[in-house]
Design a protein around this motif. Structure first.
Motif, PDB file in Angstrom:
ATOM      1  N   LEU A  60     105.398  16.185  27.660  1.00  0.00           N
ATOM      2  CA  LEU A  60     105.296  15.808  26.249  1.00  0.00           C
ATOM      3  C   LEU A  60     103.838  15.835  25.798  1.00  0.00           C
ATOM      4  O   LEU A  60     103.529  16.319  24.703  1.00  0.00           O
ATOM      5  CB  LEU A  60     105.888  14.413  26.040  1.00  0.00           C
ATOM      6  CG  LEU A  60     105.769  13.825  24.632  1.00  0.00           C
ATOM      7  CD1 LEU A  60     106.481  14.719  23.623  1.00  0.00           C
ATOM      8  CD2 LEU A  60     106.340  12.409  24.589  1.00  0.00           C
ATOM      9  N   LYS A  61     102.946  15.349  26.644  1.00  0.00           N
ATOM     10  CA  LYS A  61     101.515  15.355  26.321  1.00  0.00           C
ATOM     11  C   LYS A  61     101.019  16.785  26.143  1.00  0.00           C
ATOM     12  O   LYS A  61     100.282  17.087  25.193  1.00  0.00           O
ATOM     13  CB  LYS A  61     100.729  14.654  27.435  1.00  0.00           C
ATOM     14  CG  LYS A  61      99.244  14.500  27.153  1.00  0.00           C
ATOM     15  CD  LYS A  61      98.591  13.683  28.251  1.00  0.00           C
ATOM     16  CE  LYS A  61      97.128  13.403  27.934  1.00  0.00           C
ATOM     17  NZ  LYS A  61      96.489  12.549  28.972  1.00  0.00           N
ATOM     18  N   MET A  62     101.441  17.679  27.024  1.00  0.00           N
ATOM     19  CA  MET A  62     101.022  19.073  26.905  1.00  0.00           C
ATOM     20  C   MET A  62     101.574  19.716  25.645  1.00  0.00           C
ATOM     21  O   MET A  62     100.894  20.518  24.994  1.00  0.00           O
ATOM     22  CB  MET A  62     101.441  19.846  28.165  1.00  0.00           C
ATOM     23  CG  MET A  62     100.630  19.479  29.404  1.00  0.00           C
ATOM     24  SD  MET A  62     100.934  20.536  30.852  1.00  0.00           S
ATOM     25  CE  MET A  62     102.575  19.984  31.341  1.00  0.00           C
ATOM     26  N   ARG A  63     102.800  19.374  25.276  1.00  0.00           N
ATOM     27  CA  ARG A  63     103.380  19.932  24.045  1.00  0.00           C
ATOM     28  C   ARG A  63     102.602  19.468  22.821  1.00  0.00           C
ATOM     29  O   ARG A  63     102.400  20.239  21.866  1.00  0.00           O
ATOM     30  CB  ARG A  63     104.850  19.528  23.929  1.00  0.00           C
ATOM     31  CG  ARG A  63     105.777  20.341  24.823  1.00  0.00           C
ATOM     32  CD  ARG A  63     107.218  20.259  24.347  1.00  0.00           C
ATOM     33  NE  ARG A  63     107.765  18.924  24.504  1.00  0.00           N
ATOM     34  CZ  ARG A  63     108.380  18.482  25.597  1.00  0.00           C
ATOM     35  NH1 ARG A  63     108.513  19.286  26.644  1.00  0.00           N
ATOM     36  NH2 ARG A  63     108.871  17.266  25.653  1.00  0.00           N
ATOM     37  N   LEU A  64     102.165  18.208  22.820  1.00  0.00           N
ATOM     38  CA  LEU A  64     101.361  17.706  21.702  1.00  0.00           C
ATOM     39  C   LEU A  64     100.025  18.438  21.626  1.00  0.00           C
ATOM     40  O   LEU A  64      99.548  18.776  20.535  1.00  0.00           O
ATOM     41  CB  LEU A  64     101.132  16.201  21.856  1.00  0.00           C
ATOM     42  CG  LEU A  64     102.349  15.301  21.625  1.00  0.00           C
ATOM     43  CD1 LEU A  64     102.016  13.851  21.960  1.00  0.00           C
ATOM     44  CD2 LEU A  64     102.822  15.403  20.173  1.00  0.00           C
ATOM     45  N   TYR A  65      99.414  18.693  22.778  1.00  0.00           N
ATOM     46  CA  TYR A  65      98.171  19.465  22.810  1.00  0.00           C
ATOM     47  C   TYR A  65      98.404  20.883  22.280  1.00  0.00           C
ATOM     48  O   TYR A  65      97.606  21.417  21.494  1.00  0.00           O
ATOM     49  CB  TYR A  65      97.624  19.543  24.241  1.00  0.00           C
ATOM     50  CG  TYR A  65      96.872  18.320  24.723  1.00  0.00           C
ATOM     51  CD1 TYR A  65      96.490  17.313  23.853  1.00  0.00           C
ATOM     52  CD2 TYR A  65      96.525  18.191  26.063  1.00  0.00           C
ATOM     53  CE1 TYR A  65      95.807  16.199  24.300  1.00  0.00           C
ATOM     54  CE2 TYR A  65      95.827  17.080  26.528  1.00  0.00           C
ATOM     55  CZ  TYR A  65      95.473  16.085  25.643  1.00  0.00           C
ATOM     56  OH  TYR A  65      94.793  14.984  26.090  1.00  0.00           O
ATOM     57  N   GLU A  66      99.489  21.499  22.735  1.00  0.00           N
ATOM     58  CA  GLU A  66      99.789  22.875  22.322  1.00  0.00           C
ATOM     59  C   GLU A  66     100.000  22.952  20.813  1.00  0.00           C
ATOM     60  O   GLU A  66      99.505  23.869  20.145  1.00  0.00           O
ATOM     61  CB  GLU A  66     101.039  23.363  23.055  1.00  0.00           C
ATOM     62  CG  GLU A  66     100.831  23.591  24.542  1.00  0.00           C
ATOM     63  CD  GLU A  66     102.139  23.710  25.316  1.00  0.00           C
ATOM     64  OE1 GLU A  66     102.091  24.094  26.491  1.00  0.00           O
ATOM     65  OE2 GLU A  66     103.203  23.407  24.733  1.00  0.00           O
ATOM     66  N   ARG A  67     100.736  21.986  20.273  1.00  0.00           N
ATOM     67  CA  ARG A  67     101.025  21.970  18.836  1.00  0.00           C
ATOM     68  C   ARG A  67      99.742  21.759  18.037  1.00  0.00           C
ATOM     69  O   ARG A  67      99.493  22.442  17.032  1.00  0.00           O
ATOM     70  CB  ARG A  67     102.016  20.853  18.537  1.00  0.00           C
ATOM     71  CG  ARG A  67     102.554  20.844  17.118  1.00  0.00           C
ATOM     72  CD  ARG A  67     103.501  19.682  16.939  1.00  0.00           C
ATOM     73  NE  ARG A  67     104.549  19.682  17.955  1.00  0.00           N
ATOM     74  CZ  ARG A  67     105.287  18.618  18.256  1.00  0.00           C
ATOM     75  NH1 ARG A  67     105.066  17.455  17.643  1.00  0.00           N
ATOM     76  NH2 ARG A  67     106.227  18.711  19.172  1.00  0.00           N
ATOM     77  N   ALA A  68      98.885  20.831  18.494  1.00  0.00           N
ATOM     78  CA  ALA A  68      97.634  20.559  17.791  1.00  0.00           C
ATOM     79  C   ALA A  68      96.675  21.740  17.883  1.00  0.00           C
ATOM     80  O   ALA A  68      95.927  22.025  16.934  1.00  0.00           O
ATOM     81  CB  ALA A  68      96.980  19.306  18.369  1.00  0.00           C
ATOM     82  N   LEU A  69      96.708  22.448  19.018  1.00  0.00           N
ATOM     83  CA  LEU A  69      95.805  23.586  19.220  1.00  0.00           C
ATOM     84  C   LEU A  69      96.076  24.703  18.213  1.00  0.00           C
ATOM     85  O   LEU A  69      95.150  25.395  17.769  1.00  0.00           O
ATOM     86  CB  LEU A  69      95.964  24.114  20.651  1.00  0.00           C
ATOM     87  CG  LEU A  69      95.036  25.243  21.100  1.00  0.00           C
ATOM     88  CD1 LEU A  69      93.573  24.811  21.007  1.00  0.00           C
ATOM     89  CD2 LEU A  69      95.366  25.661  22.525  1.00  0.00           C
ATOM     90  N   LYS A  70      97.338  24.878  17.822  1.00  0.00           N
ATOM     91  CA  LYS A  70      97.700  25.954  16.897  1.00  0.00           C
ATOM     92  C   LYS A  70      97.117  25.735  15.502  1.00  0.00           C
ATOM     93  O   LYS A  70      96.820  26.702  14.800  1.00  0.00           O
ATOM     94  CB  LYS A  70      99.224  26.064  16.798  1.00  0.00           C
ATOM     95  CG  LYS A  70      99.888  26.565  18.074  1.00  0.00           C
ATOM     96  CD  LYS A  70     101.400  26.599  17.914  1.00  0.00           C
ATOM     97  CE  LYS A  70     102.070  27.095  19.192  1.00  0.00           C
ATOM     98  NZ  LYS A  70     103.559  27.086  19.082  1.00  0.00           N
ATOM     99  N   THR A  71      96.966  24.491  15.083  1.00  0.00           N
ATOM    100  CA  THR A  71      96.533  24.197  13.714  1.00  0.00           C
ATOM    101  C   THR A  71      95.135  23.591  13.635  1.00  0.00           C
ATOM    102  O   THR A  71      94.659  23.300  12.550  1.00  0.00           O
ATOM    103  CB  THR A  71      97.528  23.231  13.049  1.00  0.00           C
ATOM    104  OG1 THR A  71      97.602  22.012  13.822  1.00  0.00           O
ATOM    105  CG2 THR A  71      98.916  23.852  12.980  1.00  0.00           C
ATOM    106  N   ALA A  72      94.469  23.410  14.770  1.00  0.00           N
ATOM    107  CA  ALA A  72      93.168  22.734  14.791  1.00  0.00           C
ATOM    108  C   ALA A  72      92.069  23.590  14.184  1.00  0.00           C
ATOM    109  O   ALA A  72      92.154  24.827  14.158  1.00  0.00           O
ATOM    110  CB  ALA A  72      92.803  22.362  16.230  1.00  0.00           C
ATOM    111  N   LYS A  73      91.027  22.926  13.703  1.00  0.00           N
ATOM    112  CA  LYS A  73      89.835  23.634  13.230  1.00  0.00           C
ATOM    113  C   LYS A  73      89.134  24.267  14.424  1.00  0.00           C
ATOM    114  O   LYS A  73      89.324  23.843  15.567  1.00  0.00           O
ATOM    115  CB  LYS A  73      88.896  22.644  12.539  1.00  0.00           C
ATOM    116  CG  LYS A  73      89.502  21.971  11.311  1.00  0.00           C
ATOM    117  CD  LYS A  73      88.535  20.967  10.718  1.00  0.00           C
ATOM    118  CE  LYS A  73      89.130  20.256   9.508  1.00  0.00           C
ATOM    119  NZ  LYS A  73      88.212  19.231   8.962  1.00  0.00           N
ATOM    120  N   SER A  74      88.308  25.258  14.147  1.00  0.00           N
ATOM    121  CA  SER A  74      87.680  26.015  15.237  1.00  0.00           C
ATOM    122  C   SER A  74      86.887  25.117  16.174  1.00  0.00           C
ATOM    123  O   SER A  74      86.912  25.301  17.395  1.00  0.00           O
ATOM    124  CB  SER A  74      86.780  27.106  14.663  1.00  0.00           C
ATOM    125  OG  SER A  74      85.783  26.547  13.813  1.00  0.00           O
TER     126      SER A  74
END
Length: 357
Positions: free
Chosen positions: A259-273
């Protein structure tokens, strides 16, 4: 490969004077005394949520955990002591602070098709009091009373083991070794497998029941500890043990970590550079650690590493800094204690000259 030592083979065994203690660390008694008299040997702060977890939107815990981290000079002393204790032989059921053993090895002991019981010790390090530490040096290591007093003082913060010390994992075990030996005997009498990893005790076998749990709690309570986070696992069902899920035929990554990795993956897609590198490195660390349990994560780690390399523009992802070669904790302790004493002497001289003027 260095062999483990029996208690009586340790250079700590039967230290009869503070002079011999100081000699073991390559300093003078005055240096040990000076270290004990420093105004503050620890940096204390509340452990906050990591920045990458904030970026990923992970839930914030209401529980505030305080960290007591020894400052460099005391840290070097404690690391030297941890190395000496780490060389000592431990029973087969101990998996923490033990060379060539890991949390995964601990979990795999209980992968057979038998019921299992997991019990944590509440607030373990803060519950290990200075009295227990001193008792270890007196009763098990046969040190002189004054030597044990000094060692227990240098190992503890406000009368208990510090949470941020490299010494606490190994010293917590030895300070509680007699209690753990009694619990191991209870488990052995019922034909159970028993392992301990810091404060996680796990039992597995057909002889588990509420009466056995009560016996374990009694042993903990009589020494001033409390058990919590109790979990029974049925036979042939998956068991979550020290960061791994084990079945009779396989081992995998726990749901919480996925679950923690999925949250990281989801945030990585929309994060600022500027945040992508932070999240990317954090996720890469999770992939690499997970690949120890499930090799399938190696592919994801390889892909993400190339992404992070492109983002940072460097040839490879930076790895955690290591201590420079040739600068052991022992030599650092010697140099730092010498520097601190010189600074104190210089300050005293300055005060004296000012008074004379």
């Amino acid at each position: 490969m260095a062999r483990t030592l029996k208690l009586h083979e340790s250079p700590l065994y039967r230290l009869t004077s503070k002079k011999k203690l100081a000699a073991l660390f390559g300093v003078k008694v005055a240096d040990i005394k000076f270290l004990r008299q420093l105004d503050s040997n620890y940096r204390v702060w509340p452990l906050k949520q990591k920045h990458q977890d904030v970026l990923a939107g992970m839930p914030v815990s209401d529980k505030v955990r305080m960290v007591q981290q020894p400052k460099p000079t005391l840290d070097a002393f404690q690391r030297r002591l941890a190395k000496l204790l780490g060389a000592l032989e431990k029973p087969d059921y101990v998996y923490s602070a033990t060379k060539r053993r890991s949390y995964l090895d601990n979990a795999l002991v209980h992968r057979h098709s038998q019921p299992a019981l997991k019990v944590d010790i509440r607030s373990f390090y803060p519950s290990v009091k200075r009295k227990a530490v001193k008792s270890f040096f007196v009763e098990q290591m046969k040190c002189a009373e004054d030597v044990a007093h000094v060692l227990s003082e240098l190992c503890c913060h406000e009368g208990k083991l510090p949470t941020g010390s490299a010494l606490s994992p190994v010293l917590s075990y030895f300070s509680c070794a007699p209690m753990f030996a009694r619990i191991a005997a209870l488990a052995g009498a019922r034909g159970l497998k028993f392992t301990i990893y810091v404060d996680d005790m796990v039992f597995s076998g057909a002889g588990l029941d509420d009466d056995f749990l009560a016996l374990v709690f009694n042993e903990l309570n009589r020494e001033g500890y409390a058990g919590h986070k109790v979990r029974f696992y049925k036979a042939k069902r998956p068991k979550v043990i020290t960061g791994a899920v084990v079945w009779p035929s396989k081992v995998d990554v726990p749901h919480k970590r996925r679950l923690k990795m999925r949250l990281y993956e989801r945030a990585l897609k929309t994060a600022k550079s500027e945040d992508k590198v932070i999240l990317g490195k954090a996720l890469l660390g999770q992939y690499r650690e997970s690949s120890r349990i499930n090799p399938g994560f190696k592919v994801a780690a390889s892909r993400l590493q190339r992404f992070v390399e492109d983002m940072t523009g460097r040839a490879k992802v930076a790895k955690p800094r290591k201590r420079p070669r040739g600068r052991s904790s022992y030599s650092l302790f010697l140099s730092r204690i010498a520097r601190l004493r010189a600074e104190a002497a210089a300050a005293g001289a300055a005060v004296g000259s000012g008074a004379g003027a």
